[in-house]
Design a protein around this motif. Structure first.
Motif, PDB file in Angstrom:
ATOM      1  N   ILE A  54      16.828  -3.715  -9.390  1.00  0.00           N
ATOM      2  CA  ILE A  54      15.939  -2.564  -9.263  1.00  0.00           C
ATOM      3  C   ILE A  54      14.913  -2.756  -8.150  1.00  0.00           C
ATOM      4  CG2 ILE A  54      14.462  -3.461 -11.120  1.00  0.00           C
ATOM      5  CD1 ILE A  54      15.022   0.232 -10.207  1.00  0.00           C
ATOM      6  N   LYS A  55      14.404  -3.965  -7.977  1.00  0.00           N
ATOM      7  CA  LYS A  55      13.363  -4.234  -6.979  1.00  0.00           C
ATOM      8  C   LYS A  55      13.863  -4.039  -5.544  1.00  0.00           C
ATOM      9  CE  LYS A  55       9.332  -5.459  -8.779  1.00  0.00           C
ATOM     10  NZ  LYS A  55       8.050  -4.837  -8.353  1.00  0.00           N
ATOM     11  N   PHE A  56      15.167  -4.072  -5.365  1.00  0.00           N
ATOM     12  CA  PHE A  56      15.738  -3.957  -4.022  1.00  0.00           C
ATOM     13  C   PHE A  56      16.174  -2.532  -3.681  1.00  0.00           C
ATOM     14  CE2 PHE A  56      16.714  -8.173  -5.788  1.00  0.00           C
ATOM     15  CZ  PHE A  56      15.997  -8.970  -4.910  1.00  0.00           C
ATOM     16  N   LEU A  57      15.997  -1.618  -4.619  1.00  0.00           N
ATOM     17  CA  LEU A  57      16.494  -0.253  -4.423  1.00  0.00           C
ATOM     18  C   LEU A  57      15.445   0.648  -3.794  1.00  0.00           C
ATOM     19  CD1 LEU A  57      18.374   0.283  -7.808  1.00  0.00           C
ATOM     20  CD2 LEU A  57      19.329  -0.478  -5.627  1.00  0.00           C
TER      21      LEU A  57
ATOM     22  N   GLY B  82       9.717  -0.583 -11.172  1.00  0.00           N
ATOM     23  CA  GLY B  82      10.536  -1.749 -10.867  1.00  0.00           C
ATOM     24  C   GLY B  82      10.503  -2.826 -11.926  1.00  0.00           C
ATOM     25  N   LYS B  83       9.973  -2.503 -13.088  1.00  0.00           N
ATOM     26  CA  LYS B  83       9.951  -3.445 -14.205  1.00  0.00           C
ATOM     27  C   LYS B  83       9.941  -2.642 -15.500  1.00  0.00           C
ATOM     28  CE  LYS B  83       4.894  -3.772 -14.133  1.00  0.00           C
ATOM     29  NZ  LYS B  83       3.728  -4.655 -13.964  1.00  0.00           N
TER      30      LYS B  83
ATOM     31  N   LEU C 136       2.348   1.007 -12.156  1.00  0.00           N
ATOM     32  CA  LEU C 136       3.210   2.136 -12.512  1.00  0.00           C
ATOM     33  C   LEU C 136       4.131   2.553 -11.377  1.00  0.00           C
ATOM     34  CD1 LEU C 136       1.037   4.492 -14.727  1.00  0.00           C
ATOM     35  CD2 LEU C 136       3.129   3.317 -15.369  1.00  0.00           C
ATOM     36  N   ILE C 137       3.797   2.149 -10.159  1.00  0.00           N
ATOM     37  CA  ILE C 137       4.658   2.477  -9.019  1.00  0.00           C
ATOM     38  C   ILE C 137       4.896   1.223  -8.193  1.00  0.00           C
ATOM     39  CG2 ILE C 137       4.965   3.881  -6.954  1.00  0.00           C
ATOM     40  CD1 ILE C 137       3.282   6.022  -8.170  1.00  0.00           C
ATOM     41  N   ASP C 138       6.143   0.890  -8.022  1.00  0.00           N
ATOM     42  CA  ASP C 138       6.538  -0.267  -7.228  1.00  0.00           C
ATOM     43  C   ASP C 138       5.971  -0.137  -5.812  1.00  0.00           C
ATOM     44  OD1 ASP C 138       7.827  -2.352  -5.975  1.00  0.00           O
ATOM     45  OD2 ASP C 138       9.808  -1.873  -6.762  1.00  0.00           O
ATOM     46  N   SER C 139       5.344  -1.194  -5.314  1.00  0.00           N
ATOM     47  CA  SER C 139       4.761  -1.170  -3.972  1.00  0.00           C
ATOM     48  C   SER C 139       5.804  -0.852  -2.908  1.00  0.00           C
ATOM     49  CB  SER C 139       4.092  -2.511  -3.653  1.00  0.00           C
ATOM     50  OG  SER C 139       5.029  -3.575  -3.758  1.00  0.00           O
TER      51      SER C 139
END
Length: 352
Positions: free
Chosen positions: A145-148, A251-252, A289-292
């Motif tokens: 997910i972190k790479f999307l 992302g988590k 709440l929002i992936d950087s």
């Protein structure tokens, strides 16, 4: 022990093993047919499934040597890779057998959907029925997910929503998934998202909007109304989907307790709605709440996506939207049609 005695003992064990396989086949086959009749016309599956023998499964997986996920094993049958799901026998899980049978039936009814892992067969000769799927190299959503990108995350939300909506509206009786989490979502080698594991599914009785059943699902994703009353509804899936949307956004995993309340170090126990408002007020949206990685994307779309997630995850079921409206809202977000909300939605948060 002489040679003749050894042969007799070996023959005895072989006959016993064959008898067990035969009895398993009869018992599991009977359960499967009964379940098929309850879900489809004349017990006919939309996708024909092959019945594998235990020997074929054991040989194709080399004795279940290559594990690629929980209860999942890679195999090769007739020069084609397959994926086998086989549960270990657990005495405490008396209903596990029923769940596996239901998984086969639901999977066969929905397997032609492009966002469902395609089942191709089963094996009834084991005490716990084994499921056989088409194999494609994959990874679990929570691992990547972190790479999307934002676009990929939004596409995943739309695709998984379409599967849940299909369960809700395309069967003679609406089906509640009950266990929508990132653990049941994979991405294949082409980046196509797939949902699998339909063992917790339960149909609504004809003319009813809820069904009472033992608590099933994953802690942290459970509808608090279901926890309190043992009554599960279509809105229970909407609640889980709201948490799934939050996971895509930040992302988590964002998990809640049995009362639907979130815990964080900064604010302690707090509702998700209030947590979002506090993050906005204190300028702490990034990575909370929002992936950087996606924070600099279209702010209106991010806001609408967060708002939708929070509406879905409301504690009271009647305040959540239906899945069809959730799917529509996701399409609106994709197209940037954000001038006004759907009549079934409300604005919970705001930031400039």
């Amino acid at each position: 022990m002489n040679i003749n005695q050894g042969k007799k003992l070996s023959s005895f064990h072989q006959k016993k093993e064959n008898k067990e396989k035969f009895l398993n086949f009869l018992s599991n086959g009977s359960s499967l047919l009964e379940e098929q009749l309850s879900f489809s016309k004349n017990g006919q599956q939309k996708i024909p499934l092959r019945s594998f023998s235990a020997k074929e499964i054991i040989n194709s997986t080399n004795g279940f040597q290559e594990r690629v996920g929980p209860y999942l094993y890679k195999g090769n049958f007739n020069e084609k890779n397959i994926l086998v799901k086989k549960y270990e026998r657990k005495k405490k899980m008396k209903r596990q057998h029923d769940y596996v049978i239901r998984d086969i039936v639901i999977s066969s009814e929905i397997s032609y959907h492009k966002n469902v892992l395609k089942i191709i067969g089963y094996c009834l000769e084991f005490e716990r029925v084994a499921l056989v799927y088409e194999y494609s190299q994959f990874d679990y959503l929570f691992n990547c997910i972190k790479f999307l990108t934002w676009e990929r995350r939004l596409k995943i939300a739309i695709d998984i929503a379409s599967v849940i909506l299909y369960l809700h509206i395309e069967f003679p009786r609406p089906i509640i998934h009950r266990n929508l989490t990132s653990n049941n979502v994979i991405l294949d080698k082409n980046g196509v998202v797939k949902l699998y594991n339909f063992e917790c599914c339960i149909p609504l009785p004809i003319g009813k909007v809820k069904v009472q059943d033992d608590l099933m699902g994953t802690i942290g994703y459970l509808d608090p109304e279901y926890v309190r009353s043992n009554n599960v509804t279509l809105k229970s899936d909407v609640f889980s989907f709201g948490l799934f949307l939050l996971m895509l956004l930040c992302g988590k995993e964002i998990k809640v307790n049995y009362e639907g309340i979130y815990y964080c170090e900064d604010y302690g126990l707090i509702s998700l709605e209030n947590y979002a408002k506090m993050c906005i007020k204190n300028n702490k949206l990034e990575d909370n709440l929002i992936d950087s990685k996606i924070l600099q994307e279209d702010q209106k779309k991010l806001k609408a996506f967060l708002n939708l997630a929070l509406i879905c995850a409301k504690n009271v079921g009647e305040n959540r939207p239906n899945m069809i409206d959730v799917a529509k809202e996701l399409q609106r977000i994709k197209k940037g049609e954000l001038q006004s909300l759907l009549t079934t939605m409300e604005c919970l948060i705001d930031w400039n």
